[in-house]
Every structure is written in C-alpha cells, then in structure tokens.
Design an enzyme around this catalytic site. Structure first.
Site, PDB file in Angstrom:
ATOM      1  CD  GLU A   1      29.589 -17.934  34.029  1.00 53.45           C
ATOM      2  OE1 GLU A   1      29.674 -19.168  33.900  1.00 53.45           O
ATOM      3  OE2 GLU A   1      30.474 -17.160  33.617  1.00 53.45           O
TER       4      GLU A   1
ATOM      5  CD  GLU B   1      38.333 -15.782  36.262  1.00 54.42           C
ATOM      6  OE1 GLU B   1      37.636 -16.591  35.643  1.00 54.42           O
ATOM      7  OE2 GLU B   1      39.537 -15.590  36.015  1.00 54.42           O
TER       8      GLU B   1
ATOM      9  CG  ASP C   1      34.498 -22.321  28.852  1.00 52.75           C
ATOM     10  OD1 ASP C   1      33.628 -21.441  28.993  1.00 52.75           O
ATOM     11  OD2 ASP C   1      35.427 -22.485  29.659  1.00 52.75           O
TER      12      ASP C   1
ATOM     13  CD  GLU D   1      41.772 -21.051  31.767  1.00 50.98           C
ATOM     14  OE1 GLU D   1      42.670 -21.114  32.630  1.00 50.98           O
ATOM     15  OE2 GLU D   1      40.601 -21.259  32.007  1.00 50.98           O
TER      16      GLU D   1
END
Ligand SMILES: Cc1ncc(C[n+]2csc(CCO)c2C)c(N)n1
Length: 225
Positions: free
Chosen positions: A213, A143, A51, A91
């Site tokens: 996803e 998101e 990720d 992040e």
C-alpha cells in the site's frame, strides 16, 4: 469495556506491532496533499489510472475470498463479503465516470511496477492454498488503509479541493468505516479458529500488504511526462 476487549484481538495486536508502517501507509504525503489542498492534479490522475486497474484485479481476489467463506459460517458472513464484491461493480462504474471527467484514458494505461507487484501478490492470495483466515484478513486491511487515509481528508480542518470531495467521501465515509469494522470482525473470528501456522501466514501477509500500500501511494507521486 468493549474497547478493551476489542484491543485483545489479533488484528488490533498486529496494528499495534506495525504502528509505524501502518501510519506511513495511512498518512502518506499524497493523502496529506489532498487534505491540505496542495495536490498536483496530475498526481491525482496518475493515482486514479493505476488504481482502476488494481481494483479490477481486486474483484477476482474478493471473489476468491467469497469462495473460501466456510459453509458452516453464519449466513451473515457470506453476506458481508458478497456486499464487498457487489460494491466493486459501482466502484468500477464510478472510476469510468471520474476518468471521463479528468480526461483519463483507462484502456491506455501502462501498469507501473508497484501496481504489477501488488496485483501479483493478490494472485497469490487468490490461490486455494491461501487459507480463508489469511484471505479475509488481507481483504479487511486493504479496505482499512483506504478508509483510514481518506477519513483524514474529511476532517473539519481539511482543505480538500472541491473536485476531490466525492472521491474522498467514497472511502472516508462513516458507512465505509462500518464496513471495515464488519470485515475486521470476520477476520478476527477466522484467525481465532485458525492454526498457529495459519496465523503466522496471515501475519506475514498483513505486513506485506502495508508495504505494498505504501509503495502504491509512492507511485502516485511520480508524474509521467
Ligand atoms: C491500492 C489500493 N488499495 C486499497 C484500495 C481500497 N479499495 C479497493 S476497492 C474499494 C471499495 C470496496 O467497496 C476500496 C476501498 C484501493 N482502491 N487501492
């Protein structure tokens, strides 16, 4: 009343149309294993190292969305996207700190195929010929999948392991949920102003993102020896 009106938006309609795929992407067995506390820490580490690299590509994508915000849009619209872009800096810092804690060497990671496919897709979305409406819809959905997934790990009966609470709070927090609602508004406004062809293009992208996803979570289940 506002709830009913909200449901008539295109984004809400597409979520309904793709309910099964959306549920598969937001209730994945990887997330469920965090929620019920049975997660194998190696799976978690594996997800995190992939990720991190995805998020780095996402920075470029969000920058491309920023560039596409129409100049005649209210100032607030640009601010929302800019907020998302700047949030990515902290992040990335957070990923590095967590990687240290979990003893992950981010620079030595080999990107797996589902991650490569997703990053390739982001590159397509970054192109000038992807209209703003499609791009901002994509950003919202990317998101939303994380927000909806990680929110479930914070519910009262969740047994999320202590070491993962800070992670799930990042994306499952009410503040982040509010942010996804701001993006949804921008997406719906852009879609309303878009041509039929652009709406169709955005709808296809919507489905593709849910598929990507889902595959990304699947990938987290494979632990390399
Ligand atoms: C595969 C994949 N999909 C979506 C996200 C979500 N996401 C990317 S950056 C960010 C924070 C923005 O401030 C969030 C929620 C992810 N991390 N990885």
């Amino acid at each position: 009343m506002s709830g009913q009106l909200e449901n008539r938006t295109l984004t809400a309609e597409w979520l309904r149309q793709n309910h099964e795929l959306y549920t598969a992407a937001t209730n994945h067995s990887f997330i469920k294993s965090i929620r019920d506390g049975t997660i194998d820490v190696n799976n978690f580490k594996h997800w995190m190292e992939q990720d991190y690299h995805f998020v780095r590509e996402l920075v470029r994508f969000v920058a491309s969305v920023l560039q596409k915000v129409p100049r005649n849009a209210p100032e607030h619209d640009l601010d929302v996207i800019l907020g998302g872009l700047t949030a990515l800096e902290s992040e990335i810092t957070w990923f590095r700190k967590e990687a240290n804690f979990w003893q992950i060497f981010l620079e030595r990671v080999t990107l797996l195929q589902p991650n490569k496919d997703y990053c390739e897709f982001l590159k397509e979305l970054e192109r000038e010929d992807t209209p703003y409406a499609a791009a901002v819809t994509a950003f919202w959905l990317i998101e939303l999948v994380y927000c909806a997934s990680f929110m479930s790990c914070l519910e009262e009966d969740a047994k999320t392991p202590y070491e993962l609470v800070s992670t799930v709070k990042r994306w499952g927090s009410p503040e982040f949920h509010q942010y996804t609602l701001s993006l949804k508004k921008l997406a719906d406004k852009a879609l309303e102003n878009a041509s039929d062809a652009e709406q169709k293009q955005a709808q296809k992208i919507f489905v593709r993102i849910l598929e990507l996803e889902l595959k990304f979570w699947d990938m987290a289940g494979f632990v390399l020896g």
